[in-house]
Each structure stands twice: as structure tokens, then as C-alpha cells.
Design a protein around this motif. Structure first.
Motif, PDB file in Angstrom:
ATOM      1  N   ILE A 139       0.875  -1.176   0.000  1.00 58.45           N
ATOM      2  CA  ILE A 139       0.000   0.000   0.000  1.00 58.45           C
ATOM      3  C   ILE A 139       0.910   1.222   0.000  1.00 58.45           C
ATOM      4  CG2 ILE A 139      -1.810   1.268   1.201  1.00 58.45           C
ATOM      5  CD1 ILE A 139      -3.042  -1.283   2.006  1.00 58.45           C
ATOM      6  N   ILE A 140       1.139   1.728  -1.213  1.00 60.19           N
ATOM      7  CA  ILE A 140       2.080   2.834  -1.387  1.00 60.19           C
ATOM      8  C   ILE A 140       1.308   3.962  -2.063  1.00 60.19           C
ATOM      9  CG2 ILE A 140       4.323   3.491  -2.364  1.00 60.19           C
ATOM     10  CD1 ILE A 140       5.031   0.902  -1.186  1.00 60.19           C
ATOM     11  N   PRO A 141       1.088   5.057  -1.366  1.00 61.07           N
ATOM     12  CA  PRO A 141       0.314   6.147  -1.953  1.00 61.07           C
ATOM     13  C   PRO A 141       0.927   6.652  -3.260  1.00 61.07           C
ATOM     14  CG  PRO A 141       0.663   6.525   0.382  1.00 61.07           C
ATOM     15  CD  PRO A 141       1.497   5.337   0.002  1.00 61.07           C
ATOM     16  N   GLN A 142       0.049   7.046  -4.166  1.00 64.40           N
ATOM     17  CA  GLN A 142       0.485   7.507  -5.478  1.00 64.40           C
ATOM     18  C   GLN A 142       1.549   8.594  -5.358  1.00 64.40           C
ATOM     19  OE1 GLN A 142      -0.548   5.764  -8.110  1.00 64.40           O
ATOM     20  NE2 GLN A 142       0.916   6.941  -9.305  1.00 64.40           N
ATOM     21  N   GLN A 143       1.374   9.485  -4.376  1.00 64.71           N
ATOM     22  CA  GLN A 143       2.333  10.599  -4.263  1.00 64.71           C
ATOM     23  C   GLN A 143       3.743  10.118  -3.897  1.00 64.71           C
ATOM     24  OE1 GLN A 143      -0.723  10.358  -2.586  1.00 64.71           O
ATOM     25  NE2 GLN A 143      -0.731  11.770  -0.874  1.00 64.71           N
ATOM     26  N   ALA A 145      -7.911   1.666   1.336  1.00 67.08           N
ATOM     27  CA  ALA A 145      -7.033   0.994   0.374  1.00 67.08           C
ATOM     28  C   ALA A 145      -5.896   1.933  -0.028  1.00 67.08           C
ATOM     29  CB  ALA A 145      -7.826   0.566  -0.853  1.00 67.08           C
ATOM     30  N   LEU A 146      -6.016   3.197   0.357  1.00 65.18           N
ATOM     31  CA  LEU A 146      -5.033   4.202  -0.048  1.00 65.18           C
ATOM     32  C   LEU A 146      -4.107   4.614   1.086  1.00 65.18           C
ATOM     33  CD1 LEU A 146      -7.617   6.444  -1.939  1.00 65.18           C
ATOM     34  CD2 LEU A 146      -6.142   4.702  -2.943  1.00 65.18           C
ATOM     35  N   GLU A 148      -5.905   6.030 -12.991  1.00 64.77           N
ATOM     36  CA  GLU A 148      -5.034   6.474 -11.915  1.00 64.77           C
ATOM     37  C   GLU A 148      -5.608   6.059 -10.570  1.00 64.77           C
ATOM     38  OE1 GLU A 148      -2.282   9.387 -11.463  1.00 64.77           O
ATOM     39  OE2 GLU A 148      -1.684   7.813 -12.859  1.00 64.77           O
ATOM     40  N   GLU A 172      -4.833   9.935  -5.025  1.00 63.24           N
ATOM     41  CA  GLU A 172      -3.820  10.228  -4.012  1.00 63.24           C
ATOM     42  C   GLU A 172      -4.331   9.854  -2.627  1.00 63.24           C
ATOM     43  OE1 GLU A 172      -1.716  13.871  -4.211  1.00 63.24           O
ATOM     44  OE2 GLU A 172      -0.787  13.031  -6.013  1.00 63.24           O
ATOM     45  N   ALA A 173      -3.399   9.507  -1.748  1.00 64.49           N
ATOM     46  CA  ALA A 173      -3.774   9.145  -0.384  1.00 64.49           C
ATOM     47  C   ALA A 173      -4.329  10.364   0.342  1.00 64.49           C
ATOM     48  CB  ALA A 173      -2.567   8.600   0.354  1.00 64.49           C
TER      49      ALA A 173
END
Lengths: 137, 547
Positions: A96-100, B365-366, B466, B469-470
Motif C-alpha cells: 500500500i504505497i500512496p500515489q504521491q 485501500a489508499l 489512476e 492520491e492518499a
């Protein structure tokens, strides 16, 4: 210079995270695909991982983290690899690696970050096409 | 034959036997939420719809239809959202917010160093402090975490296993500091180390020493912290690791059997133990199977208590449980769809008769959930509780041929797995030789292949797109702040007192005696969680996972 023969990979869980469902699935899929895979188990430090990678002469290291500590641990592995003159080892990761954070990890050498649910075949194909470009189609 | 109608008269039996013998005496002492219940169109709703009046109803052994006679007509489940991050102060603010929004219990998420027994300034904690939960190393930390929260009336559930003895000791120390009788503390420590070895990965000490610590907690609670649940035997993480619903029930109850045996070996009264056990299950999307799973688990556990352990007392045979919706079912793509998944899963838990519930936030999930998403998750439970009407009769789906068939099948198949574990020499040897992990991994692999091939699919995840973003990020300066706080804390204590308290912990561990009271004393002497854990590690040794 690309090698021939079976692809050798190290999989590792850095830090304290105990979620290993994903990495165990990847381990199995890579082995089923004929690769030689070493898995370190839980709670490895970055230096243990880099040491094992060099001793085992692997071509790639896959790291998994679902505890939010990926940045610290992944960057440390990348830094130590460079320090050991092994920056040519391919790095990939999952969890679980945030997009940013994905972009930041790309900068330190993690070409691919696989989120949960990634088809196993995709990971196998990516590794083959990068590490054995001449034999993959 | 499809059996239809409210009451099937059964030759020679009185259809209202349950009502007379069980329900009426119970509600006389525990009034229901309303005088009478009716549907929106005015149809009266009975406390129970029978299939066969000879069958046991809710509140009757083996509790297939629920552990209380009036179920949610009497009292709704506890709404208990798991939360914790960054620092004790920030987590305290989130707790108070959730309580203001109508949450009825607290559930503490600890960071991994705390869960494994490292202080925030330990080298091994680097990068992990405050990430997946709150760091708690001292009585001061714990006091700050629960500031202005009345610990004698709000129940505190703690997801803590390796260091469960220490967190129990911390809450006892805090109660003493606040001049509250520990017997009035309400809550739960998860204290289920076997599933850490199987699925969750925070184990620290070898299996036998770990099991001894589990029993220490149970023993101490039975004697001193009598309103506390000293263990929550958890299938949740086994399921998240990839097991099927049937394996979840089987492995959880097999762990339960192992704890009961360990308590019996310690000489504890199994009636007292049975009355203080609690369980924790997952709820995934397969709505009907999940409902049946909860019913089957209750029936199986009651049977295990009575027939394997010879427990006569009915209450000690009840499987009471917490449920959390399935984290691994949440999707990062089109994440708002997760609200619907969580609703289905939460409804299954309620129709399965859960005693408390955590609903996941759609954005998990983010990252850790945002405050807004955490509120929405709580609202989901409140809508089910207050608007859906499913709470107005016990076990509303009991008697449905499909549900009853699924319940029977899950019971039969899970019982067969438990028998296999028995034949292999029990859970401890089945953990040690990898049998349990391999079985879970095989299920995880099969479900991944089914997902890869498109045989099973999650809606809204198959287009390229995409990942958002978290929504939430943990403050990165927390680690430095914690270092400074701990340095200060240690500098303020009497070194000799702290040291001799640690020596007592070490001696007690070597003697094999119950450790909780000496841990309370060590924490009161301002020793830290990491120091006490390291002391135990020096005595018991530490386990290493080799993959």
C-alpha cells in the motif's frame, strides 16, 4: 549487461510490517515461472537485505511494505546498494504505497511499484522483459 | 420442503416454549428498546420467528441464533471504530471526535514498534513510529491517549498481542493513577498470539513462552480486572491473509481450543475463562455465506465448550464476537465503491449477530482513513442500526433454507479441519510445521489466480486508470518528538528504582510466575514498554521469521 540462465531475485520484508500475503504470492509465482528466488522473511533491516542481495548475487530485489514505512526502508536499501557499488540491481516494490510516494520511489530506482491485486503474470512479465529482453516476446 | 410461516406447530411441543422459558424472564430484567416493534407499514414484529418450536432460540445453547434472547431489540451492538496514528494526543483527539459522533466504544490501533515491544527511539522502530497506529511506551503516554475519556465507563479495546501483558499492565497502572478500581475497567486486549504466528506477524518470543504470557493475562484479568475481556481470538487476520471463510472459523476455533487447554493446564476454572473469552471475525462480500459463518461459529464453539471441555455453564459456552469488515476487499480503483462493499459486509455482521463492529473507511485501500471517511464508516453502522429495521427481531434470516444449509455445511467442513488439526497433534505442532500457513497460502494463491483470470472480479477495477492520491499522511516529525519525550521521561525517573523493578520482572519471568503485577510495578517505576520487553526477550529468547 543482461545475464542468461534463470533469473535470480531476492524478496524481502523490510521493517516491522507483518503483512506477507502479497510477497508470498509473488514468491510462488516467480518460482513457478522458473526463477530462483530467495525470500528473507519478516523484519529485515536494509543492511541485511543489501548484504543478502550481494551474497546471493541477485539481479533484482523486491520489497514489500503495507505499514506506511516504505519511504524510509526502500530509500535506505537503494542508498546502501549504491554504496556497495551494486546500483545495477533492479529494484521493485509492492504494497500500500500512496500515489504521491510512487514518484519519489521511482527517483531512487524503484521502476515498478505494484499495488495489491496486481496480476501475478504482470510482475513475472515485467521482470522477464527487463532482465531477459532477448528471450521475452 | 420449504417451510413457511411464522410458527410451525409441532406435534406435542408448545410453540411459545422459547418465549416463556427464555425470552420473557430475560426481558423482565433487560427491557427492550421499545414497548413493541412494527414495520414501516404497521406490521407487528415478533422477537423471533421460529422454524421449529423444538429448536433452541437465541439465548439458548448452542446459540446458533444469537447469544442474547432479545438480541438487538434489547441493546444494539457496540460501534467500535479502530483508530490510532501519530501521537497519543492526536489519537486522543480522533477518539473524542468519534465519541462525539455517537461511537460507543474505543478501539486502539498501536504502531508496530509498540506492538512488538520497541520504544519509539529504538533503532528498530525507525520509520515505523506512529505509522499504523499510536506509539505508547509509558504510563504518561497512555494517560495522554485516554485524556478526558472515562475509562470506567467507555470500554477500551486494544489490538495488542505480543505486548498485551504490558498494555494490560498500563491500563491497570492508569486506573490506579486515576484512583479507579481496576475491576471497573471495561474493554478487551486482543492477546491472541497464535494468529500472529499464523497470519499477522508481530510475534516476538517463542511459541511456548508466548502462550504462557497469554495465560498470564487471562489469569490476572479473572482475578483483578474482572470486567475486562482478556483475549479476543481472531479469525480476522487469518482471513485477510487469504483463508476461506471455512478456514477462518476452523483455525480460530482451533486456536480457542489451544488457549482453553493452556488455561486448564494452569489450573484456571474453565467456567470463569469461558465467560471472559471473546472472538473477532472478518466480514467479506459473500453476504449469505458470511451470515451463515457467524451462526456456525457460535454453534461449534458451544459444542466444543460442552463436549470437549465439559463446561455445563451456558454463558461460558457463548461465542461473543467483534466483527470488522474486510480490509482486503477494499479497492484502490474507484474507491468510493468501497462504501457499498462495507455496507454489505456490515449488514452481514449484524444479521450474523455480532456484539461489536468496526466498519472500514472507503479510503483505507489508499492510506489511513481521513476524518471524514471515518465518520462516514460510523454513519454506515448507524444507518443499519436505526433506519433498516433489521434489528427488530433476532436472527431474521434463521430458518431460510439457504442460510440453514450454509450454516450446516460450514459447521461440517470447519469441524473436519479441526479434526485434522487434532490428528496432527494440535494447533501448536500444526503452526510449527507450517501446515496452517501453507493451507492459508494455498487459498490465497487460488483466489489470486481466480482474480487474475477474471473468474472473480471486483467491480470498477478493470479499467486502466489512476489510483487517487492518499487522503491522509502521518506527520513525519513525530519520530523526533518521541525521541525527545522519552529521553526526558527517562531522565526524570529514579534510576535505581527503575532498575530494580526490571530485575523483578526478570526474576519473575525466570521463575515462570505470572508477570502482570510486576509489570505494573515496573511501569509505575517509569520503566518503558521497550525496556520491559527487552527484559523478557533476554529470558525467553526471540523468534525469527525465515520466510
Amino acid at each position: 549487461m543482461a545475464r542468461s540462465g534463470p533469473i535470480r531475485i531476492l524478496l524481502a520484508k523490510p521493517g516491522l510490517d507483518g503483512h506477507d500475503r502479497g510477497i508470498r504470492l509473488v514468491l510462488r509465482a516467480l518460482r513457478d515461472a522458473g526463477m530462483e528466488v530467495i525470500y528473507t522473511g519478516l523484519r529485515c533491516t536494509a543492511s541485511q537485505i543489501v548484504k543478502a542481495a550481494i551474497e546471493e548475487d541477485v539481479e533484482a530485489i523486491g520489497l514489500s511494505s503495507l505499514s506506511g514505512a516504505h519511504e524510509t526502508h526502500f530509500c535506505e536499501v537503494s542508498r546502501l546498494l549504491a554504496e556497495e557499488g551494486a546500483a545495477d540491481v533492479l529494484l521493485f516494490g509492492g504494497g500500500i504505497i500512496p500515489q504521491q510516494d510512487v514518484d519519489r520511489l521511482r527517483e531512487v530506482g524503484f521502476q515498478c511499484i505494484y499495488p495489491p491485486g496486481t496480476p501475478l503474470e504482470k510482475i513475472v512479465d515485467d521482470l522477464r522483459s527487463t532482465l531477459r529482453p532477448e528471450s521475452s516476446t | 420442503m420449504i417451510r413457511k410461516g411464522k410458527i410451525l406447530s409441532h406435534e406435542g411441543t408448545d410453540p411459545s416454549r422459547w418465549q416463556e422459558e427464555c425470552w420473557k424472564p430475560f426481558v423482565a430484567g433487560h427491557p427492550e428498546r421499545a414497548e413493541d416493534f412494527q414495520s414501516a407499514s404497521g406490521i407487528p414484529i415478533d422477537p423471533l420467528y421460529f422454524i421449529d418450536p423444538a429448536d433452541p432460540g437465541p439465548g439458548e445453547f448452542p446459540f446458533t441464533r444469537g447469544i442474547h434472547p432479545s438480541m438487538y431489540r434489547g441493546k444494539l451492538w457496540t460501534m467500535r471504530q479502530y483508530a490510532g496514528y501519530s501521537s497519543p494526543a492526536e489519537t486522543n483527539a480522533r477518539f473524542r471526535y468519534l465519541l462525539q459522533q455517537g461511537q460507543t466504544g474505543i478501539s486502539v490501533a498501536f504502531d508496530l514498534p509498540t506492538q512488538i515491544g520497541f520504544d519509539s527511539d529504538d533503532r528498530q522502530a525507525h520509520g515505523e513510529v506512529g505509522r499504523v497506529g499510536v506509539p505508547i511506551n509509558t504510563v504518561d503516554d497512555f494517560d495522554e491517549l485516554l485524556d478526558e475519556i472515562p475509562i470506567d465507563s467507555v470500554s477500551i479495546s486494544m489490538t495488542i498481542n505480543s505486548t498485551a501483558p504490558l498494555l494490560l499492565a498500563l491500563i491497570v497502572a492508569l486506573a490506579r493513577r486515576r484512583e479507579i478500581d481496576p475491576a471497573r475497567l471495561r474493554g478487551t486486549v486482543q492477546n491472541d498470539i497464535l494468529k500472529e504466528f499464523i497470519a499477522r506477524g508481530t510475534q516476538r518470543y517463542p511459541l511456548e513462552a508466548s502462550l504462557k504470557l497469554v495465560v498470564d493475562v487471562i489469569e490476572y484479568c479473572i482475578e483483578e480486572v474482572t470486567s475486562f475481556y482478556p483475549i479476543s481470538i481472531s479469525g480476522y487476520h487469518i482471513r485477510e491473509a487469504g483463508s476461506t471463510a471455512i478456514q477462518e472459523v476452523a483455525f480460530t476455533l482451533a486456536n480457542g481450543i489451544t488457549y482453553m487447554e493452556a488455561c486448564r493446564d494452569r489450573g484456571l476454572d474453565l467456567v470463569a475463562v469461558g465467560q471472559r473469552l471473546s472472538f473477532f471475525f472478518n466480514s467479506h462480500n459473500q453476504f449469505m455465506e458470511e451470515i451463515a459463518k457467524f451462526r456456525a461459529a457460535r454453534r461449534m464453539w458451544a459444542d466444543i465448550c460442552r463436549n470437549r471441555f465439559g463446561i455445563d455453564d451456558d454463558r461460558a459456552c457463548q461465542l461473543r464476537f467483534h466483527t470488522q469488515t474486510g480490509g482486503s476487499t477494499l479497492q484502490a480503483m474507484e474507491p468510493a465503491n468501497n462504501i457499498v462493499r462495507v455496507t454489505i459486509q456490515a449488514l452481514a455482521a449484524v444479521l450474523g449477530g455480532t456484539q461489536s463492529l468496526h466498519t472500514n473507511s472507503w479510503d483505507e485501500a489508499l492510506s489511513l482513513p481521513s476524518e471524514e471517511a471515518a465518520r462516514l464508516a460510523l454513519r454506515t453502522q448507524q444507518i443499519i442500526a436505526e433506519e433498516s429495521g433489521v434489528t427488530d427481531t433476532a436472527d431474521p434470516l434463521g430458518g431460510s433454507p439457504f442460510i440453514e444449509e450454509l450454516t450446516d455445511r460450514i459447521e461440517a467442513e470447519a469441524s473436519a479441519i479441526i479434526e485434522e488439526i487434532d490428528n496432527r497433534g494440535g494447533m501448536l505442532s500444526s503452526i510449527k510445521d507450517g501446515f496452517i500457513r501453507n493451507a492459508i497460502e494455498q487459498s490465497a494463491y487460488e483466489s489470486q489466480l481466480a482474480s487474475d483470470s477474471g473468474e472473480i472480479r471486483a467491480v470498477g477495477t478493470d479499467q486502466e486508470g489512476e489510483i487517487p492520491e492518499a487522503p491522509f499522511q502521518v506527520d513525519a516529525t513525530i519520530e523526533k518528538t518521541r525521541h525527545d519525550q522519552l529521553t526526558h521521561y527517562r531522565s526524570q525517573r529514579d534510576a535505581q528504582t527503575a532498575e530494580s523493578a526490571l530485575t523483578r520482572v526478570e526474576e519473575t519471568a525466570r521463575q515462570g510466575n505470572n508477570l502482570i503485577e510486576v509489570m505494573v510495578e515496573a511501569l509505575e517505576a517509569k520503566c518503558t514498554l521497550g525496556e520491559v520487553s527487552a527484559t523478557l526477550a533476554a529470558v525467553f529468547g526471540e523468534v525469527q521469521d525465515h520466510g
